[in-house]
Write an enzyme that holds these catalytic residues in place. Structure first.
Site, PDB file in Angstrom:
ATOM      1  N   ASP A  71       0.858  -1.179   0.000  1.00  0.00           N
ATOM      2  CA  ASP A  71       0.000   0.000   0.000  1.00  0.00           C
ATOM      3  C   ASP A  71       0.899   1.236   0.000  1.00  0.00           C
ATOM      4  OD1 ASP A  71      -2.350   1.568   0.257  1.00  0.00           O
ATOM      5  OD2 ASP A  71      -2.053   1.672   2.412  1.00  0.00           O
ATOM      6  N   ARG A  90      -6.042   3.971  -7.681  1.00  0.00           N
ATOM      7  CA  ARG A  90      -7.498   3.968  -7.580  1.00  0.00           C
ATOM      8  C   ARG A  90      -8.067   2.554  -7.619  1.00  0.00           C
ATOM      9  NH1 ARG A  90      -9.919   8.079  -5.101  1.00  0.00           N
ATOM     10  NH2 ARG A  90      -9.033  10.049  -5.746  1.00  0.00           N
TER      11      ARG A  90
END
Length: 1081
Positions: A392, A789
């Site tokens: 992440d 996204r």
């Protein structure tokens, strides 16, 4: 994991408000969630099934059954059942403990309380009792219990603000709108209780950014979209209360639809041991067959002579049947080739390695007093085999903190400090920051170290004042004043928050706004500007502007945006300043800062009137309305005067760059999977040196359809191949490409460094069956892959794609609830205890506080664990084969009678002697050779004991030691050197190549080189969608106390956008414009 499966497959959902009886006939799931693997009834069968997936456990169970047959067993069944039950019990207790904590976490969530409208009044209900169709009241800072249709809120026009950190990792606020017809319900309980609207919508799915449906109420239908929906996992912010109708509950919510299942993870060593056990079992069967055949022959030829001495049953007298029984007897006797103690020993070693991780002080984060924790004991050696790391971004690579780091104003840079000799001083914790005590409303967390900037402000430099005035006016920030008088900014993007906070600390404090005005406190003086127009940001314009009028009547346009766009709009007189500022931007960009250009334009009254008429005509048109409005924006955003540029740092965690570099050297590929927008992710890629200007190409995949994505992937693959092989002919390329197969062939063919950037919408198509191989092939060739996204489910799908098709060991690391899916999907899941809570940690296999500790976890603990385990297995199998073959050889001397040469108790003693005895003998000999005490006790028996100390005083002894060492070592060293030169291994060849490259490459300066201007990426990343400009100018997001009460302002407030207001104005309004009268667009 989820609730029981629904009996009917939904094609659409129909939910009626305040009518549980109507909704129950559709058998919709309630709001209870399950993330655990077992319950009281299913624990034993499921856990035993998982454990007996280990071939060895099934093997020992089979042996136990054989040992219960007295005709073939010469060993007691007790020797097998006790260790087997012990291993199964220990593993079951560990699994039960892990699942207990999952149940505990589920109960904490399911037992949260929420106010539900039941029988005309609000009642406190547990989350697990909430059902589809219920109306729920939420209060500020409260988690959303289920997926809701927003009905009304405390804010004007039914707006509310939510934080979606658990869904996409973003901490900036998002806006949701209620339908005007339902926002009128307000907080009137009686009207809400009478609400009986029916929602017809899509069935449960995992798409976080999409919702389609409609609301039928009072003979009318109202369309619904994602802007009307509040999802489970969000947090209500800056709104006192809101009411919502439950659409999806429990496992049907989009958050749970994106959650991955808890999987049973096994290491490659476990799978290898399973394979070895099968091969060894085959070897064992072969030995048993040989000995059984030998027994049959022996019984046929020799056995009859022993009947006088050995009494046997008549059945056993048959040589063939005797061989059959002997086969099974030897299977039992020779089972020590794979003893159950192997698995006990392996688990003990893994437990020790887990404690090494827990005790590692170099992985301790003192600021939060957080230790590294191995939350599982079965995956340690897998850490040394990682090939792909999926990370992440927000909170994992970065601290999720935006800071105003540097700026360039009128050709001068601020933000760096120098000594008296003009040498640059590195900023560290001991560096003294600027003192903002002169400003009582300064943000105490803001730090800036260049004192010359504050001096310029105090001296009244007009350019510096105009620079910060622009930052205080040109934005979409909403101010909120707390009870204690503290000013809080609610921002749509952290970038804007950093810029407005910087202006606030330097004396230009944004105080408040209305649809018509912006109030700023400039160096202690409150100034109210009239907001004449708001030219909002979008992804095409990459800039935003405001047109304001100051109290003196001057009209100014303030603009900030991407430098590549803004520089084209400057007045020709700015050429020299633009060149200087461009150099500063290159320097900022080279340091990984997010850059933004700042400009303004003075407007006269007549020109503004003409432009207003042009915009009015464009707004009234029906054909190509958006294009004509954009052209009007272009008309006024030109001939601007450059003020300077800003540089914002999205702070990386300490050691991120070094960690990524080390992992890359270890041939570990790192993919970044983030819910953030593309520009932000790319800037972090440059900051981490994952993206560099030295790369041959950066491919951006942004197709809106499957065909577009396929075309972009095809072009990327063609370019990769052409640059590496020199093919320029398309036909030759296609022919050659057909010869190559998916996998290492293409990777070996392609040379150079490439990067792949893909957004979530395009990734959805790329993960489809017909495109996933193409996408994976290109992605695996690239040095860097960044997916922007992406939803939590897409993160898990990418991990599964690499696991399935590349057969590679994967690791996923994250810090938020949106990372749980990929953490569960990867072979190894690592959770970072960051700012987004502990959800990722609870779902992980390992946890620590900083990304940099991943380097030590993989390259130190992972390598050591794998190396030790392999050494142990080699020794263990050698030891057991040596012992087992004794019985095999003994069979040829005992008439193949399945008698044991060494009793099992003897085997146990041998194990202890090998381990403890060798240590004891070693230290005993050492003690004896260097102890005068033994000599004093037994002088006659040990005449030479203790002579070592005395002999070391003789020179001849040292000469003998030296000569012996040289004579012993030199042949070995000579052999090694000759072997490296004549028959180098692959590692030797790589080292030689690296040394040659180091010698050929000139030494580089340690000074950071800025990236080339042509590839500089602007840090302008306000939002993935359009900004809040329309909300601000329409006044929908303003408090009721700020509403205009009459006249033009009232008309403006009631309209839906400033463009529509503009359309309603007449030509008389423009002609009557004056400094005393505001024209509001």
């Amino acid at each position: 994991m989820f609730c029981g499966e629904k009996k009917l497959l939904e094609t659409e959902r129909r939910v009626k408000a305040n009518d549980r009886e109507f909704n129950e006939k559709f058998q919709y799931a309630n709001n209870r969630i399950h993330t655990s693997k077992y319950n009281v009834l299913t624990f034993l069968p499921i856990n035993l099934f998982e454990q007996f997936q280990r071939v060895a456990n099934a093997y020992f169970l089979f042996l136990l059954i054989l040992q219960l047959i007295p005709e073939i067993s010469s060993l007691s069944w007790f020797t097998t059942i006790v260790p087997l039950v012990l291993v199964l019990t220990i593993t079951a207790v560990k699994d039960a403990t892990d699942d207990f904590f999952r149940h505990k976490s589920d109960n904490q969530v399911n037992n949260r309380l929420s106010e539900v409208l039941i029988n005309g009044r609000l009642q406190s209900e547990k989350w697990m009792n909430v059902k589809a169709g219920d109306i729920i009241k939420l209060e500020n800072n409260q988690f959303v219990a289920a997926d809701l249709l927003l009905l009304s809120s405390s804010e004007p026009h039914g707006l509310c603000y939510i934080e979606t950190a658990e869904l996409d990792g973003e901490t900036n606020l998002k806006v949701r709108h209620a339908l005007p017809v339902t926002s009128e319900l307000g907080a009137d309980i009686s009207r809400l209780a009478e609400f009986d609207g029916v929602v017809t919508c899509e069935p449960p799915n995992n798409k976080l950014d999409k919702f389609t449906g409609d609301l039928a109420w009072k003979d009318n239908k109202y369309p619904l979209n994602n802007e009307k929906i509040i999802l489970r996992g969000c947090v209500l912010r800056n709104s006192s209360w809101c009411f919502g109708m439950v659409i999806f509950a429990g496992p049907d919510t989009k958050l749970m639809q994106n959650s991955g299942r808890t999987k049973f993870k096994r290491t490659s060593i476990d799978r290898l041991m399973n394979t070895l056990v099968l091969w060894i079992f085959g070897f064992l069967v072969c030995m048993g067959i040989i000995l059984a055949i030998g027994n049959s022959i022996w019984e046929h030829q020799v056995g009859d002579y022993f009947q006088a001495f050995l009494f046997r049953d008549e059945v056993v007298k048959n040589p063939i049947f005797s061989g059959f029984l002997t086969f099974w007897s030897y299977i039992i006797i020779l089972n020590t080739v794979v003893p159950i103690s192997l698995y006990v020993s392996v688990e003990v070693i893994r437990l020790g390695h887990s404690h090494f991780i827990n005790w590692d002080r170099k992985m301790y984060y003192s600021k939060r007093e957080t230790l590294a924790e191995a939350r599982t004991t079965t995956l340690n050696e897998e850490l040394g085999q990682i090939e792909y790391v999926f990370s992440d971004k927000t909170g994992t690579l970065t601290q999720n903190i935006m800071t105003f780091n540097k700026c360039s104003i009128n050709g001068r840079t601020y933000g760096e400090i120098y000594d008296n000799l003009g040498r640059k001083i590195e900023i560290n914790e001991k560096t003294k920051p600027v003192d903002f005590s002169f400003n009582p409303q300064a943000d105490s967390k803001f730090q800036f170290y260049d004192h010359s900037l504050i001096e310029s402000i105090k001296l009244g430099d007009p350019k510096v004042h105009e620079f910060f005035r622009l930052l205080a006016l040109c934005h979409t920030v909403m101010p909120e004043e707390k009870n204690e008088g503290k000013l809080i900014y609610q921002v749509q993007s952290p970038d804007e928050g950093a810029l407005v906070t910087a202006a606030r600390n330097f004396g230009f404090i944004f105080k408040s706004r209305t649809p018509e005005t912006i109030t700023v406190e400039e160096m202690g003086k409150v100034v109210t500007y009239r907001l004449l127009a708001f030219l909002d940001f979008n992804n095409i314009r990459k800039r935003m502007s405001v047109i304001v009028q100051n109290p003196e009547g001057q009209i100014k346009l303030y603009c900030k945006g991407a430098d590549t766009i803004l520089f084209e709009k400057l007045h020709p007189s700015n050429e020299e300043l633009m060149t200087l500022t461009s150099d500063h931007l290159s320097e900022f960009g080279g340091e990984g800062l997010r850059t933004l250009a700042i400009a303004y334009r003075d407007l006269n009254e007549e020109y503004f009137k003409e432009w207003f008429k042009l915009l009015e005509e464009a707004s009234r048109g029906l054909d190509m309305r958006d294009e004509r409005i954009a052209a009007a924006y272009e008309e006024i955003e030109r001939d601007m005067m450059l003020l300077g540029a800003t540089a914002i740092e999205d702070k990386l965690q300490d050691g991120v760059i070094e960690t990524i570099a080390s992992l890359s050297l270890a041939n570990i590929k790192i993919w970044v999977l983030t819910g953030d927008k593309q520009e932000t992710a790319m800037n972090i890629g440059y900051s981490c040196n994952m993206l560099t200007d030295d790369m041959n190409e950066v491919f951006v995949i942004s197709g809106q359809t499957a065909a577009e994505v396929w075309e972009e992937l095809k072009k990327a693959k063609q370019l990769l191949f052409e640059r590496s092989t020199g093919f320029t002919n398309g036909y030759a390329f296609c022919e050659k490409l057909q010869e190559l197969k998916l996998g290492s062939t293409v990777e070996e063919t392609v040379t150079g460094d490439y990067a792949l950037i893909i957004n979530g919408h395009s990734l959805g198509y790329a993960l489809e069956a017909n495109l996933q191989n193409e996408f994976l092939e290109i992605a695996c060739i690239c040095k860097t892959v960044i997916c922007c996204r992406v939803t939590p489910l897409q993160k898990a799908q990418v991990v599964e794609l690499v696991k399935t098709h590349r057969k590679a060991v994967t690791l996923a690391i994250g810090d938020g609830a949106n990372d749980i899916s990929m953490i569960k999907s990867a072979h190894i899941g690592v959770g970072i205890s960051g700012q987004e809570g502990m959800q990722a940690v609870l779902a992980s296999d390992y946890s620590f506080a900083q990304f940099r500790y991943l380097q030590r976890l993989l390259l130190v603990h992972g390598r050591w664990s794998y190396f030790r385990m392999c050494k142990f297995l080699c020794y263990f199998f050698y030891k057991n084969f040596a012992f087992t073959l004794v019985h095999f050889w003994f069979g040829f001397f005992c008439g193949f009678s399945a008698q044991i040469a060494l009793d099992t108790s003897y085997w146990t003693v041998i194990n202890h002697v090998f381990i403890w005895g060798s240590i004891a003998v070693y230290f005993s000999i050492l003690f004896t050779m260097h102890s005068d005490g033994i000599f004093d006790i037994f002088p006659n028996q040990f005449p030479f004991v203790g002579n070592a100390r005395h002999s070391l005083t003789q020179k001849s002894t040292w000469l003998v030691i030296l000569l012996t060492t040289v004579v012993s070592v030199m042949p070995v060293i000579t052999f090694r050197f000759l072997k490296v030169d004549l028959y180098p291994t692959l590692s030797d060849q790589v080292r030689q190549l690296q040394r040659a490259q180091d010698k050929a490459t000139p030494l580089k300066s340690h000074k950071r080189q800025p990236r080339r201007t042509s590839s500089r990426r602007s840090g302008y990343a306000f939002a993935h969608q359009e900004g809040y400009g329309e909300l601000i100018t329409s006044g929908k997001n303003m408090r009721v106390k700020n509403l205009p009460t009459s006249g033009l302002g009232k008309t403006m407030y009631n309209s839906t956008s400033w463009i529509e207001n503009l359309c309603k104005k007449t030509t008389d309004t423009v002609n009557s414009f004056s400094p005393d009268r505001t024209v509001k667009l």
